[in-house]
Design an enzyme around this catalytic site. Structure first.
Site, mmCIF file in Angstrom:
data_model
loop_
_atom_site.group_PDB
_atom_site.id
_atom_site.type_symbol
_atom_site.label_atom_id
_atom_site.label_comp_id
_atom_site.label_asym_id
_atom_site.label_seq_id
_atom_site.Cartn_x
_atom_site.Cartn_y
_atom_site.Cartn_z
ATOM 1 N N LYS A 22 -53.147 -9.430 -5.100
ATOM 2 C CA LYS A 22 -52.785 -8.455 -6.135
ATOM 3 C C LYS A 22 -53.220 -8.915 -7.518
ATOM 4 C CE LYS A 22 -48.689 -6.650 -8.539
ATOM 5 N NZ LYS A 22 -48.683 -7.493 -9.755
ATOM 6 N N ASN A 23 -52.892 -10.149 -7.874
ATOM 7 C CA ASN A 23 -53.173 -10.608 -9.235
ATOM 8 C C ASN A 23 -54.674 -10.732 -9.498
ATOM 9 O OD1 ASN A 23 -50.448 -10.706 -9.771
ATOM 10 N ND2 ASN A 23 -50.240 -12.895 -9.377
ATOM 11 N N ARG A 97 -48.656 -3.218 -16.085
ATOM 12 C CA ARG A 97 -48.909 -4.458 -16.821
ATOM 13 C C ARG A 97 -50.399 -4.802 -16.863
ATOM 14 N NH1 ARG A 97 -46.261 -7.478 -20.604
ATOM 15 N NH2 ARG A 97 -47.330 -9.464 -20.786
ATOM 16 N N ASP A 121 -42.867 -5.932 -14.628
ATOM 17 C CA ASP A 121 -41.567 -6.475 -14.232
ATOM 18 C C ASP A 121 -40.710 -6.803 -15.448
ATOM 19 O OD1 ASP A 121 -41.876 -6.417 -11.504
ATOM 20 O OD2 ASP A 121 -42.868 -8.364 -11.432
ATOM 21 N N ASP A 319 -44.624 -17.105 -9.269
ATOM 22 C CA ASP A 319 -44.379 -15.965 -8.390
ATOM 23 C C ASP A 319 -43.750 -16.365 -7.063
ATOM 24 O OD1 ASP A 319 -45.260 -14.088 -10.170
ATOM 25 O OD2 ASP A 319 -47.260 -13.880 -9.316
#
Length: 436
Positions: A22-23, A97, A121, A319
């Site tokens: 994802k990142n 974000r 978040d 994370d």
């Protein structure tokens, strides 16, 4: 608002394949704006945050063509810069974000850009100073709407320079790198992030024609070029998912094989779980987590309590702090969990305490976990997911707990985990999605 209903306490078994990272995806997708040529990206995770960014790119004028499962062809040949001034863009960008990382590519290619203050978040302060200061050093000029909720940025001529980043921000480094690849002259970035996500971005940019050296270190040198071409790129497997599945196996006493993990890219992650007493067996490029009735936490050489803390890469990623904490609740021994980077990320432990976990929340950054050694199972409760990572930690706790649990606000989990309930059911988990 949708929910998960979990019947816990079941042993799981089987193989699971981690999704694309994802990142990494959020950075790579923004980089397609740097060229008018086609860019093919493989192993894109089908999750909310990534899908929202793809939708946003499409609204900006990027051609988005599906080309198989997890593969898209992007072509940013005709970008509508006027769309970036609309209320619709403000709303969509503010809800994501990762949207802040469109700014560097826009400034590099078009000399101007617009960005709303992005969301994400609620895990504490996540300032944008590193992004803005780095871009300003390259020559960008920011104008705020007066409320600091929307910024217009002019960068008619970006010029390379030396900069020392005030923090090793992954997204901040990515934004500055994407701007610098087409700036005039040479840019040197010290205290750059060196996470695998950033390494992947730099490798992709170099294939497009960028001239970045020092890739993988915290000192990057970037010689600006006038044009970048198209390329193809494959995402790494998501290291956060891999760590989550290791924790899931340990908490439920299950044997799970995690497929195709690209082990050399995981850094210290496997070692941290080994410190918690979890056995890991590397088989080819798969990780087998064997079923364990108990796992015992190591102590330091002087006998003091084990501390698990997060740090910029190559340290332990923040994370996975939530996952390490929930795993520690059923370990044999005690652990101090120190979340240094975000001051609100440990506040989900009240739900674990309600489930029967023995945790002392020392302050917003530290929690002492006294392991139950699987002698006293957690009990199922009704709870709500506060953010992506805490949500999955609570899901793991619920899968190990005795009885039925309900997790509300699972849209937070869906932001970062692809078809998580379907993949868990394939391992034998008792989990059902209730659409709200």
């Amino acid at each position: 608002m949708s929910s998960f209903i979990i019947n816990g306490g079941r042993k799981l078994h089987g193989e699971i394949v981690p999704q694309g990272a994802k990142n990494e995806a959020l950075q790579i997708l923004c980089a397609v704006l740097l060229t008018p040529e086609p860019v093919t990206i493989h192993n894109i995770p089908d999750i909310r945050d990534v899908n929202k960014l793809i939708e946003l790119l499409g609204e900006m004028g990027v051609s988005v063509t599906p080309a198989g499962k997890g593969t898209y062809i992007f072509q940013a040949g005709d970008i509508d810069l006027d769309y970036l001034k609309t209320k619709e863009f403000r709303k969509k960008g503010a809800g994501l974000r990762g949207s802040v990382m469109i700014l560097g590519p826009l400034l590099a290619r078009f000399g101007k850009g617009y960005i709303p203050h992005p969301g994400g978040d609620k895990i504490g302060r996540r300032r944008l100073d590193t992004h803005f200061t780095g871009l300003q050093k390259l020559g960008a000029r920011f104008e705020s709407d007066g409320l600091n909720t929307f910024y217009s940025v002019d960068a008619t001529e970006l010029k390379g320079c030396y900069m020392l980043l005030d923090e090793a921000s992954v997204t901040g480094t990515a934004n500055v790198v994407m701007a610098a690849v087409m700036a005039k002259g040479t840019t040197t970035i010290f205290n750059a992030a060196c996470e695998p996500y950033l390494v992947q971005l730099c490798r992709m940019l170099n294939r497009m024609g960028a001239k970045i050296s020092g890739v993988g270190s915290n000192l990057l040198s970037i010689e600006g070029v006038e044009y970048l071409s198209g390329t193809s790129h494959t995402m790494l497997p998501d290291m956060i998912e891999i760590g989550s599945f290791i924790g899931l196996a340990a908490m439920t006493g299950s044997e799970i094989t995690i497929k195709n993990v690209q082990y050399k890219e995981l850094g210290i992650i496997p070692e941290v779980f080994r410190r918690l007493g979890i056995q890991l067996q590397l088989r080819g490029d798969d990780i087998l987590v064997p079923a364990q009735e108990t796992y015992e936490v190591e102590t330091f050489m002087d006998g003091s309590i084990m501390t698990i803390s997060d740090a910029p890469w190559p340290g332990f990623t923040p994370d996975l702090i939530s996952i390490a904490l929930v795993v520690a609740t059923q370990a044999k021994g005690s652990v101090l969990i120190h979340q240094k980077m975000f001051e609100s990320r440990l506040f989900f432990v009240d739900k674990l305490i309600d489930m029967g976990a023995q945790i002392i929340l020392c302050d917003p950054h530290r929690a002492t976990v006294i392991g139950l050694n699987h002698q006293v199972p957690l009990r199922g409760i009704t709870m709500s997911s506060p953010d992506i990572r805490a949500g999955v930690a609570l899901l793991i706790a619920a899968l190990s707990a005795k009885g039925k649990s309900q997790i509300d606000n699972i849209e937070q989990i869906d932001r970062g985990y692809q078809d998580i309930d379907g993949r868990l059911r394939s391992l034998g988990a008792g989990i059902e999605r209730i659409e709200g």
